[in-house]
Design an enzyme around this catalytic site. Structure first.
Site, PDB file in Angstrom:
ATOM      1  N   GLY A   1       0.756  -1.240   0.000  1.00  0.00           N
ATOM      2  CA  GLY A   1       0.000   0.000   0.000  1.00  0.00           C
ATOM      3  C   GLY A   1       0.782   1.283   0.000  1.00  0.00           C
ATOM      4  O   GLY A   1       0.206   2.359  -0.214  1.00  0.00           O
TER       5      GLY A   1
ATOM      6  N   CYS B   1     -12.247   4.740 -28.835  1.00  0.00           N
ATOM      7  CA  CYS B   1     -13.530   5.410 -29.071  1.00  0.00           C
ATOM      8  C   CYS B   1     -14.355   5.526 -27.800  1.00  0.00           C
ATOM      9  O   CYS B   1     -15.416   4.905 -27.675  1.00  0.00           O
ATOM     10  CB  CYS B   1     -14.290   4.663 -30.156  1.00  0.00           C
ATOM     11  SG  CYS B   1     -13.328   4.612 -31.658  1.00  0.00           S
TER      12      CYS B   1
END
Ligand code: LLP
Length: 430
Positions: free
Chosen positions: A247, A356
């Protein structure tokens, strides 16, 4: 020779005004291998690992690289050779770790949804520990181990309910998350597990989130885990190791997370003060070992000027660099040619890919002094980029290079069109 190291990326520098990773000129590598192109610095990975190793000097500790951050075989090989273990989350990661030379007993298996087949494969390989995440999983693992005449080593992942103060998608140790076993259920879960003949309780673990930039959440999580260790051991179940997960954050945009050795100095002080300093320690760092070792080199395909926005359309896209689209993440973008660094009056662009979707952006509102055909480097691209890449829009995955001094090794060639279609079949006429 003129040299400007980029602050925050010690192995990346402009030399004679051209961007280098270690001693390799990125422009030459792009010419040879094409773009988009991921380039990783081996020295950067080893320096990041060394900070953890310094932090643990003189202690019984195991660093398990969380390979989901970057699971390319040659990257795993660097860490395996440096003595690391691996934190895996699937049978695929197990196979990769073994293929890269991992020692099975240094592998730990995390994740909320391990299948029976994955458990079997891991037991056959002889991994060091299963980090179990639910009572149901404990029963299934016990049954699988008994059916094979084996005993599965386990640690229970507890959910310490600590706020890591990071993006909600990558915070994992809060009550509302799917991960781990609630604090209140922990003792009962250990008592249940300890009574099962197919399991051997080894340790306890937690992981509170990712891209954490402060010490306090770690210290809070440690305190809560140690409270649990005390109550579990009072019930007669010894806890041999304590695993604090991964983390630790990196610099993306002026972030200043603590260095791994400084963080561990604080955590070890707390462990010592509470009398647990001699326990075996485990950590599962991913991003902090590889994140700032990697860049993605990309070409400016087109500049498109509009009334409301200008767009810099590059040949890398969300299939290569998914973090901005998924987490609104920021990656620094810099030209390979230092003379193209933005001037004071540089126009502002959204840097976007060819996919797209409007979500296909890599950087919003970036001042750029570039021209069509220029090359850019997207920084901090060593973690959670290639490992999350896809073939969306039938785009091939990028090539990857591992730089070691002045040598660049091709560690993954660019996908061919045949690669993309090889697993598929047309239907026979009927
Ligand atoms: N251990 C466990 C159980 C984990 O779930 C994770 C990451 C790690 C260790 C390693 O965490 P790190 O040191 O890399 O922060 N794709 C997201 C990050 C997801 C992290 C998931 N778990 C991103 O790109 O920001």
């Amino acid at each position: 020779m003129t040299q400007n190291t980029l602050p925050g990326w010690p192995f990346i520098s402009y030399r004679e005004q051209q961007l280098h990773v270690e001693d390799c000129d990125l422009g030459s590598l792009a010419l040879e291998h094409g773009t988009p192109l991921f380039v990783y610095s081996k020295a950067s990975m080893l320096a990041a690992l060394a900070a953890y190793q310094r932090g643990f000097a003189g202690r019984d500790a195991q660093i398990c690289y969380a390979m989901k951050a970057n699971s390319s075989l040659a990257v795993l090989q660097v860490f395996a050779r440096a003595g690391c273990g691996f934190d895996i989350v699937s049978g695929g990661e197990l196979a990769r770790a073994l293929a890269a030379g991992a020692q099975p007993r240094k592998i730990i298996f995390s994740g909320v949804g391990k299948t029976r087949a994955e458990m079997r494969d891991a037991l056959i390989a002889g991994i060091g520990c299963f980090n179990v995440e639910s009572e149901a999983e404990i029963d299934v693992l016990n049954a699988v181990a008994l059916s094979m005449g084996k005993v599965a080593p386990i640690s229970v992942r507890v959910n310490p309910n600590v706020d890591p103060k990071t993006h909600p998608y990558i915070s994992t140790g809060l009550k509302g998350n799917k991960f781990g076993i609630a604090h209140e259920r922990t003792l009962a879960t250990y008592q249940h597990a300890a009574a099962l003949p197919g399991l051997k309780v080894l340790g306890i673990d937690c992981h509170i989130g990712s891209q954490i930039t402060e010490e306090v959440p770690y210290l809070d999580a440690l305190d809560r885990v140690l409270d649990l260790v005390a109550s579990i051991e009072n019930a007669g179940i010894p806890i041999a190791h304590i695993d604090l997960g991964g983390g630790l954050g990196i610099n993306y945009n002026g972030d200043t997370p603590p260095a791994a050795d400084a963080l561990w100095c604080k955590l070890l002080e707390r462990l010592d003060a509470r009398g647990y300093g001699q326990r075996k320690l485990m950590v599962e760092p991913g991003r902090s070992l590889v994140g700032n070792a990697g860049v993605c080199v990309t070409e400016v395909l087109y500049l498109k000027y509009g009334e409301q926005k200008n767009f810099c359309i590059i040949d890398a896209a969300m299939n290569d660099l998914p973090r901005p689209a998924m987490y609104q993440a920021f990656h620094t973008i810099t030209p390979l040619d230092e003379r193209r660094r933005p001037s004071a009056d540089a126009p502002v662009f959204d840097v976007v890919g060819p996919i797209c979707e409007s979500g296909d952006w890599i950087g919003h509102d970036r001042a750029l002094s570039v021209q069509q055909g220029d090359l850019l480097a997207v920084l901090s691209a060593g973690a959670y980029c290639m490992s999350m890449a896809s073939n969306y829009n039938s785009r091939g995955r990028a090539a990857e290079l591992l730089v070691d001094g002045a040598t660049a090794h091709l560690i993954r060639r660019r996908d061919t069109l045949a690669d993309q279609m090889q697993a598929e079949r047309l239907c026979a006429d009927n």
